[in-house]
Design a protein around this motif. Structure first.
Motif, PDB file in Angstrom:
ATOM      1  N   VAL A 111       0.836  -1.201   0.000  1.00  0.00           N
ATOM      2  CA  VAL A 111       0.000   0.000   0.000  1.00  0.00           C
ATOM      3  C   VAL A 111       0.874   1.255   0.000  1.00  0.00           C
ATOM      4  O   VAL A 111       0.703   2.156  -0.815  1.00  0.00           O
ATOM      5  CB  VAL A 111      -0.949   0.021   1.219  1.00  0.00           C
ATOM      6  CG1 VAL A 111      -1.579   1.393   1.389  1.00  0.00           C
ATOM      7  CG2 VAL A 111      -2.028  -1.019   1.067  1.00  0.00           C
ATOM      8  N   ARG A 112       1.852   1.290   0.880  1.00  0.00           N
ATOM      9  CA  ARG A 112       2.675   2.501   0.972  1.00  0.00           C
ATOM     10  C   ARG A 112       3.532   2.689  -0.275  1.00  0.00           C
ATOM     11  O   ARG A 112       3.726   3.817  -0.728  1.00  0.00           O
ATOM     12  CB  ARG A 112       3.557   2.456   2.213  1.00  0.00           C
ATOM     13  CG  ARG A 112       2.740   2.563   3.482  1.00  0.00           C
ATOM     14  CD  ARG A 112       3.574   2.957   4.680  1.00  0.00           C
ATOM     15  NE  ARG A 112       2.755   2.884   5.883  1.00  0.00           N
ATOM     16  CZ  ARG A 112       2.592   1.765   6.587  1.00  0.00           C
ATOM     17  NH1 ARG A 112       3.210   0.666   6.239  1.00  0.00           N
ATOM     18  NH2 ARG A 112       1.801   1.767   7.634  1.00  0.00           N
ATOM     19  N   MET A 113       4.054   1.583  -0.817  1.00  0.00           N
ATOM     20  CA  MET A 113       4.878   1.721  -2.015  1.00  0.00           C
ATOM     21  C   MET A 113       4.034   2.259  -3.169  1.00  0.00           C
ATOM     22  O   MET A 113       4.491   3.108  -3.936  1.00  0.00           O
ATOM     23  CB  MET A 113       5.501   0.370  -2.405  1.00  0.00           C
ATOM     24  CG  MET A 113       6.455  -0.195  -1.380  1.00  0.00           C
ATOM     25  SD  MET A 113       7.714   0.971  -0.811  1.00  0.00           S
ATOM     26  CE  MET A 113       8.931   0.841  -2.094  1.00  0.00           C
ATOM     27  N   ASP A 114       2.789   1.791  -3.280  1.00  0.00           N
ATOM     28  CA  ASP A 114       1.908   2.288  -4.344  1.00  0.00           C
ATOM     29  C   ASP A 114       1.496   3.732  -4.083  1.00  0.00           C
ATOM     30  O   ASP A 114       1.281   4.503  -5.020  1.00  0.00           O
ATOM     31  CB  ASP A 114       0.653   1.417  -4.459  1.00  0.00           C
ATOM     32  CG  ASP A 114       0.968   0.045  -5.032  1.00  0.00           C
ATOM     33  OD1 ASP A 114       2.159  -0.202  -5.293  1.00  0.00           O
ATOM     34  OD2 ASP A 114       0.040  -0.763  -5.201  1.00  0.00           O
ATOM     35  N   GLU A 115       1.349   4.070  -2.822  1.00  0.00           N
ATOM     36  CA  GLU A 115       0.915   5.430  -2.496  1.00  0.00           C
ATOM     37  C   GLU A 115       1.915   6.478  -2.941  1.00  0.00           C
ATOM     38  O   GLU A 115       1.543   7.602  -3.275  1.00  0.00           O
ATOM     39  CB  GLU A 115       0.692   5.552  -0.986  1.00  0.00           C
ATOM     40  CG  GLU A 115      -0.745   5.300  -0.611  1.00  0.00           C
ATOM     41  CD  GLU A 115      -0.973   5.449   0.869  1.00  0.00           C
ATOM     42  OE1 GLU A 115      -1.954   4.880   1.329  1.00  0.00           O
ATOM     43  OE2 GLU A 115      -0.187   6.121   1.551  1.00  0.00           O
ATOM     44  N   MET A 116       3.197   6.116  -2.920  1.00  0.00           N
ATOM     45  CA  MET A 116       4.202   7.088  -3.353  1.00  0.00           C
ATOM     46  C   MET A 116       3.971   7.476  -4.801  1.00  0.00           C
ATOM     47  O   MET A 116       4.046   8.645  -5.159  1.00  0.00           O
ATOM     48  CB  MET A 116       5.602   6.512  -3.148  1.00  0.00           C
ATOM     49  CG  MET A 116       6.025   6.521  -1.699  1.00  0.00           C
ATOM     50  SD  MET A 116       7.773   6.280  -1.503  1.00  0.00           S
ATOM     51  CE  MET A 116       7.818   4.607  -0.932  1.00  0.00           C
ATOM     52  N   GLU A 117       3.657   6.469  -5.628  1.00  0.00           N
ATOM     53  CA  GLU A 117       3.371   6.768  -7.041  1.00  0.00           C
ATOM     54  C   GLU A 117       2.133   7.665  -7.160  1.00  0.00           C
ATOM     55  O   GLU A 117       2.115   8.605  -7.954  1.00  0.00           O
ATOM     56  CB  GLU A 117       3.186   5.449  -7.818  1.00  0.00           C
ATOM     57  CG  GLU A 117       2.597   5.583  -9.215  1.00  0.00           C
ATOM     58  CD  GLU A 117       3.387   6.504 -10.142  1.00  0.00           C
ATOM     59  OE1 GLU A 117       4.611   6.647  -9.941  1.00  0.00           O
ATOM     60  OE2 GLU A 117       2.771   7.104 -11.052  1.00  0.00           O
ATOM     61  N   GLN A 118       1.115   7.388  -6.341  1.00  0.00           N
ATOM     62  CA  GLN A 118      -0.100   8.209  -6.401  1.00  0.00           C
ATOM     63  C   GLN A 118       0.188   9.643  -5.958  1.00  0.00           C
ATOM     64  O   GLN A 118      -0.348  10.592  -6.537  1.00  0.00           O
ATOM     65  CB  GLN A 118      -1.204   7.598  -5.532  1.00  0.00           C
ATOM     66  CG  GLN A 118      -1.652   6.220  -5.978  1.00  0.00           C
ATOM     67  CD  GLN A 118      -2.078   6.178  -7.432  1.00  0.00           C
ATOM     68  OE1 GLN A 118      -2.708   7.107  -7.933  1.00  0.00           O
ATOM     69  NE2 GLN A 118      -1.724   5.118  -8.134  1.00  0.00           N
ATOM     70  N   SER A 119       1.024   9.793  -4.957  1.00  0.00           N
ATOM     71  CA  SER A 119       1.400  11.140  -4.527  1.00  0.00           C
ATOM     72  C   SER A 119       2.134  11.872  -5.632  1.00  0.00           C
ATOM     73  O   SER A 119       1.922  13.069  -5.848  1.00  0.00           O
ATOM     74  CB  SER A 119       2.286  11.074  -3.274  1.00  0.00           C
ATOM     75  OG  SER A 119       1.535  10.650  -2.172  1.00  0.00           O
ATOM     76  N   LEU A 120       2.999  11.134  -6.344  1.00  0.00           N
ATOM     77  CA  LEU A 120       3.718  11.763  -7.461  1.00  0.00           C
ATOM     78  C   LEU A 120       2.730  12.243  -8.519  1.00  0.00           C
ATOM     79  O   LEU A 120       2.911  13.313  -9.115  1.00  0.00           O
ATOM     80  CB  LEU A 120       4.717  10.785  -8.078  1.00  0.00           C
ATOM     81  CG  LEU A 120       5.913  10.404  -7.210  1.00  0.00           C
ATOM     82  CD1 LEU A 120       6.785   9.399  -7.942  1.00  0.00           C
ATOM     83  CD2 LEU A 120       6.744  11.618  -6.833  1.00  0.00           C
ATOM     84  N   ARG A 121       1.682  11.448  -8.740  1.00  0.00           N
ATOM     85  CA  ARG A 121       0.661  11.868  -9.722  1.00  0.00           C
ATOM     86  C   ARG A 121       0.001  13.166  -9.280  1.00  0.00           C
ATOM     87  O   ARG A 121      -0.263  14.054 -10.095  1.00  0.00           O
ATOM     88  CB  ARG A 121      -0.408  10.768  -9.873  1.00  0.00           C
ATOM     89  CG  ARG A 121       0.047   9.623 -10.737  1.00  0.00           C
ATOM     90  CD  ARG A 121      -1.023   8.559 -10.808  1.00  0.00           C
ATOM     91  NE  ARG A 121      -2.233   8.991 -11.508  1.00  0.00           N
ATOM     92  CZ  ARG A 121      -3.370   8.304 -11.521  1.00  0.00           C
ATOM     93  NH1 ARG A 121      -3.440   7.167 -10.871  1.00  0.00           N
ATOM     94  NH2 ARG A 121      -4.417   8.746 -12.171  1.00  0.00           N
ATOM     95  N   ILE A 122      -0.301  13.251  -7.990  1.00  0.00           N
ATOM     96  CA  ILE A 122      -0.946  14.472  -7.496  1.00  0.00           C
ATOM     97  C   ILE A 122      -0.004  15.662  -7.652  1.00  0.00           C
ATOM     98  O   ILE A 122      -0.410  16.739  -8.106  1.00  0.00           O
ATOM     99  CB  ILE A 122      -1.363  14.300  -6.015  1.00  0.00           C
ATOM    100  CG1 ILE A 122      -2.410  13.195  -5.880  1.00  0.00           C
ATOM    101  CG2 ILE A 122      -1.898  15.608  -5.454  1.00  0.00           C
ATOM    102  CD1 ILE A 122      -2.794  12.855  -4.461  1.00  0.00           C
TER     103      ILE A 122
END
Lengths: 372, 162
Positions: free
Chosen positions: A265-276
């Protein structure tokens, strides 16, 4: 001749973990009743870094309280200061300029990546791998440099003000942030190759420390802990605030409920934060960063106010009870790790101690934020 | 949707009695369920219950699938009362924040524990006991959590002098 040592099969012993122990990532103590390598019962002992931030909230005016919020979670402090300013703005009816909200979202997400990076390094170190921490800190350093340039601080930020920001971002920041995104994406691939596929790493986490969705609910677990248990809950989506509805991003959810799921979850969240961050930089409107008219001393109307935000660790809530004065009558900080840590005692029963320490790492604890 | 059903279920605890009026400044409100403007206050339902209705109210939320956010206290020294506030919220997209509050006299601050329903209430109640001296009857382990183990003071009481 002395008699041979014999242990009774039902004999247990008490093991004291902490308060000074590298695996607890701070001054946290856990009393464990052990049967050999297995935990029979665990009791968490808190309060070693308790500073009574809530009393300070009653003694200081709302503006004087701004710096306190970044002393809770020193790894992802901007999320907490964001919650505080949003609560005051909500109650006082202050409209924040769009540019300021965009910059808030960008900086909060940068901070989230920084926090997850440090967690990633520390977590893998808990499991015996030292070098990922060095890589993670190197990437995190870029973020801290960027944030330092705009906020003036590396960890204990006091950047947001009621109605806007203390300081506008300059072109250097925007350039640096734009450069950072592809570099970070490359790093995430590297981390994946370096760690995620490692068989020892997987064996230490897969199927270990299951936390059911029902247990999350009973304890009020939020953030990556809940999302690793199949709960699709993210305050940014469930109770949209700031400019988050403007962004296109996903909430990673895993249903395995184990330590590996919380890692993913946290590893994927970093990518989502980058998208934001990427979209935020693209859409960043021009304009003022501070509301034009705002009372010099903020006083809130009589009543209760609640504001929740999604920090790197979960749902952080701030509850203000106002009696109309310039400081809060009662100010309660609902910290996410407090609830996430609480389920540890129950969940680790019957677990091997090494698994329990890995489990503790997967909860992403920041002790000053639990103790407040 | 869940907002209405929860409101009705909580309302039923007050069998037919009129909902309490908005609190006038300085006067304690009566028991009952109020709806709040989410935009300004950040929550939807605000139910004040008597201490003996607490478990019934919390059971309604438990059965409704709410999760526990936090428990805290407020010292209303002018009314000579202490208040305990329970925050609940939901994981799904049917956003509904509910707060349950109950008041008690300052001389005898005691409410039943809800840790039998929500295991996560355990620490929150210990913390509230630390800060306000409120006793949670039936709590399995009501010893200081954040304060030192021998603490005999309650720092968030308004008459606390350091």
């Amino acid at each position: 001749m002395s008699a041979p040592i014999q242990l009774r099969p039902d004999e247990t012993f008490l093991l004291n973990v902490g308060p000074q122990h590298p695996a607890t990532h701070g001054v946290l103590r856990v009393k464990m009743q052990m049967d050999g390598e297995y935990i029979v019962k665990a009791e968490t002992v808190l309060g070693y870094v308790h500073r009574m931030h809530e009393k300070m909230g009653e003694n200081r005016t709302y503006a004087q309280y701004l710096p306190n919020l970044s002393r809770l979670d020193y790894l992802g402090a901007l999320g907490y200061t964001h919650g505080h300013v949003l609560a005051i703005e909500r109650a006082a009816g202050i409209e924040v300029p769009e540019r300021a909200e965009y910059i808030r979202a960008i900086t909060v997400e940068l901070n989230r990546v920084a926090s997850h990076l440090f967690w990633f390094g520390a977590f893998v170190m808990d499991l015996g791998g030292f070098s990922p921490l060095m890589y993670a800190i190197q990437d995190r350093e870029h973020i801290l440099d960027m944030l330092e340039a705009v906020t003036g601080a590396r960890l204990t930020y006091c950047y947001y003000r009621f109605g806007g920001l203390y300081n506008d971002v300059d072109d250097d920041f925007i350039e640096a942030a734009k450069r950072f995104i592809p570099r970070m994406r490359k790093s995430l691939k590297k981390y994946d190759a370096l760690v995620s596929g490692n068989i020892i790493f997987q064996k230490r986490l897969e199927g270990i420390a299951p936390v059911s969705a029902e247990m999350c609910r009973k304890y009020g677990a939020t953030g990556p802990v809940a999302r690793g248990s199949g709960i699709n809950f993210d305050v940014r989506k469930n109770e949209p605030y700031s400019v988050y509805p403007e962004f296109d991003f996903d909430v990673p959810v895993y249903h395995e409920c184990d330590s590996l799921a919380r890692y993913k979850v946290r590893m994927d969240e970093m990518e989502q934060s980058l998208r934001i961050i990427e979209q935020g930089l693209e859409k960043l409107p021009d304009g003022p960063i501070m509301v034009e008219k705002k009372p010099k001393t903020i006083k809130l109307p009589v009543g209760d106010y609640y504001q929740a935000v999604e920090t790197a660790r979960g749902s952080f809530g701030i509850r203000i009870v106002s009696d109309g004065d310039k400081n809060a009558y009662r100010l309660k900080l609902r910290s996410p790790t407090y609830s996430n840590m609480h389920l540890f005692d129950e969940a680790c029963e019957g677990m091997l101690i090494m698994d329990a320490l890995a489990f503790m790492g997967s909860l992403d604890l920041v002790i000053p934020e639990i103790d407040r | 949707m869940i907002l209405e059903t929860t409101q009705q279920a909580l309302q039923a605890l007050f069998a037919g009695s009129v909902p309490a009026d908005e609190a006038e400044a300085g006067t304690p409100r009566g028991n009952g369920v109020l709806t709040r403007d989410y935009k300004t206050h950040g929550y939807h339902l605000d139910a004040q219950v008597a201490a003996d209705q607490l478990l019934a109210a919390v059971t309604i939320l438990d059965e409704g699938g709410f999760f526990i956010e936090s428990i805290t206290g407020v010292d209303w020294i002018k009314d000579n009362q202490l208040e305990v506030i329970y925050d609940f919220s939901r994981y799904d997209f049917d956003t509904c924040r509910v707060i349950i509050r109950t008041r008690m006299p300052r001389e005898k601050p005691e409410v039943p524990t809800i840790s039998t329903i929500y295991a996560g209430a355990n620490w929150h109640e210990r913390e509230t006991h630390d800060f306000f001296g409120i006793k949670f009857a039936g709590h399995p382990h009501l010893v200081p959590l954040l304060l030192p183990e021998d603490a005999d003071f309650h720092p968030l009481l308004k008459d606390f002098k350091a």
